[in-house]
Design an enzyme around this catalytic site. Sequence first.
Site, PDB file in Angstrom:
ATOM      1  CG  ASP A 233      26.781  -0.860 -22.115  1.00  9.47           C
ATOM      2  OD1 ASP A 233      27.314  -0.371 -21.067  1.00  9.47           O
ATOM      3  OD2 ASP A 233      26.746  -0.221 -23.123  1.00  9.47           O
ATOM      4  CG  HIS A 235      23.152  -2.749 -25.305  1.00  8.79           C
ATOM      5  ND1 HIS A 235      22.628  -2.033 -26.145  1.00  8.79           N
ATOM      6  CD2 HIS A 235      24.466  -2.358 -25.048  1.00  8.79           C
ATOM      7  CE1 HIS A 235      23.402  -0.717 -26.511  1.00  8.79           C
ATOM      8  NE2 HIS A 235      24.673  -1.187 -25.534  1.00  8.79           N
ATOM      9  CG  ASP A 262      24.266   2.190 -24.151  1.00  7.22           C
ATOM     10  OD1 ASP A 262      23.895   3.298 -24.024  1.00  7.22           O
ATOM     11  OD2 ASP A 262      25.260   1.746 -24.746  1.00  7.22           O
ATOM     12  CG  ASP A 265      19.012   1.007 -29.271  1.00  4.30           C
ATOM     13  OD1 ASP A 265      17.699   0.840 -29.848  1.00  4.30           O
ATOM     14  OD2 ASP A 265      19.386   2.325 -29.322  1.00  4.30           O
ATOM     15  NE  ARG A 266      24.816  -2.461 -31.250  1.00  2.00           N
ATOM     16  CZ  ARG A 266      25.339  -2.533 -32.572  1.00  2.00           C
ATOM     17  NH1 ARG A 266      24.991  -3.503 -33.279  1.00  2.00           N
ATOM     18  NH2 ARG A 266      26.073  -1.700 -33.128  1.00  2.00           N
ATOM     19  CG  HIS A 295      22.671   2.644 -27.750  1.00  2.00           C
ATOM     20  ND1 HIS A 295      22.184   2.136 -29.007  1.00  2.00           N
ATOM     21  CD2 HIS A 295      23.998   2.404 -27.700  1.00  2.00           C
ATOM     22  CE1 HIS A 295      23.258   1.659 -29.571  1.00  2.00           C
ATOM     23  NE2 HIS A 295      24.022   1.842 -29.152  1.00  2.00           N
ATOM     24  NE  ARG A 391      32.568   4.264 -27.995  1.00  2.00           N
ATOM     25  CZ  ARG A 391      32.185   3.007 -27.561  1.00  2.00           C
ATOM     26  NH1 ARG A 391      31.071   2.763 -28.481  1.00  2.00           N
ATOM     27  NH2 ARG A 391      32.508   2.300 -26.800  1.00  2.00           N
ATOM     28  CG  HIS A 418      30.631   3.942 -24.035  1.00  2.00           C
ATOM     29  ND1 HIS A 418      29.379   3.858 -25.053  1.00  2.00           N
ATOM     30  CD2 HIS A 418      31.347   4.680 -24.667  1.00  2.00           C
ATOM     31  CE1 HIS A 418      29.671   4.524 -25.857  1.00  2.00           C
ATOM     32  NE2 HIS A 418      30.665   5.318 -25.804  1.00  2.00           N
TER      33      HIS A 418
END
Length: 489
Positions: A233, A235, A262, A265-266, A295, A391, A418
């Site tokens: 990721d 991100h 991913d 996002d964030r 994501h 999750r 992840h």
Amino acid sequence: MNTEVKENCVITPELVEAGERYKAEANEYFKKQNYNAAIELYTKAIEANPNVAIYYGNRSFAYLKTECFGYALADASKAIELDKGYVKGFYRRAAAHMSLGKFKEALKDYEYVTKVRPNDKDAKSKYTECNKIVKKLAFEKAISVEDTKKNIASTINLDAMTIENEYTGPELEDGKVTLKFMKDLMELYKNQGKLHRKYAYKILLDVKAYFMKQPSLIDVVIGDEDKFTVCGDVHGQFYDLMNIFNLNGLPSETNPYLFNGDFVDRGSFSVECIFTLFGFKLLYPNHFFMSRGNHESATMNQMYGFDGEVKAKYTAQMAELFTEVYNWLPLAHCLNKRVLVMHGGLFSTDDVTLSEISKIDRNRQPPEDGPMCELLWSDPQTQNGRAPSKRGVGCQFGPDVTKRFLELNKLDYIIRSHEVKNNGYEVAHDGKCITVFSAPNYCDTMGNQGAFITLKGKDMEPKFTTYEAVPHPNVKPMAYAHSLLSLMC
């Protein structure tokens, strides 16, 4: 003696005192953003005195921070069960529902809070915002036609987009990505510039056309002495992505990469990350690979910032086009027929084969169960067997599950991403399940290192490179996220 009895458990004053002591200690760790330590101490508080709603409510909040939305949901529900008047329990449960894209369930919790606290402006605001989302989704469902998929790509008219004279950024050459374009693009982004919308749309249309021709499982061949790099990721942490290239070299035909989902996002530089990655994909289609993560989906993007960022930097139309492109991202890669790489993990049944993965119909939003969902969402666990996901989506799988999957498919090990890891990576399941996470100091709060894996085709032995976060412009993570997730990061 002053004792409280519940569920055949005698709660002594000493246990009550211990519970409060653990809670106070956990709160201090929470303030320091050490959420895993906080979770352990809230758990000890619950073990000492399982009748206190706030212990579950606080642990729910810590689980939200560590993206264990299933556990957060269960704790919030337990807190409410213990104390119907514990309003924070409803907030926590609503946040968990929101994080899982279950907006109708979240709306019920916000509605309850507005009824018991009619003068609470924050509750009213959250109820109103959540209600808007539910109505918007209902409207979109009503106007959609099941057998006709809306195709945004076909509505894009590049010829109608003019390049203004004052634009000084990188330009495609004869409509193609070149190495010069990529170097200029990365410099532009480092200086917080913006790629012209015409070139941005062209990249998206071209990369969609490429991915549409690919199977869901990509076979990658690595020469005996060739190096291959796997990243987890990123991100939206563009400046950390640049650091990966500084440490390991730019992608090229002799320096191939796989980015394992991913991408966005964030982090609030997701647009910069994705156009850099898509650009390299177009430049080196046979030496640069990208897997879909959980994501790369419409619901996650609407909640965690990417959708808002694209709309702020470009248009709502482009945000929809991204959703179309993400639907065509491959779900997994098999390296030299020995190592399977996917974003999430393994499956809820033991019979899934590589052939089945390659045939998955992926042109859709991730389903809530089944192999496609599990490839994007599942996580390993230390104990044998399987368990419901922390999750709330996918499953958790043990070392025995990994062993059987590898034997069935004649593989050496799996690589997945992840999950944040303190060292940027983790080797589990007797060396057969490797996690790699490439976003250091995730969300500007976690303090973790990032990592990437390099291996050579001859032995496929993973080597780990770790690194710290680098400075970035003063734009906070989640700057473009939905206002309802203000609790989350």
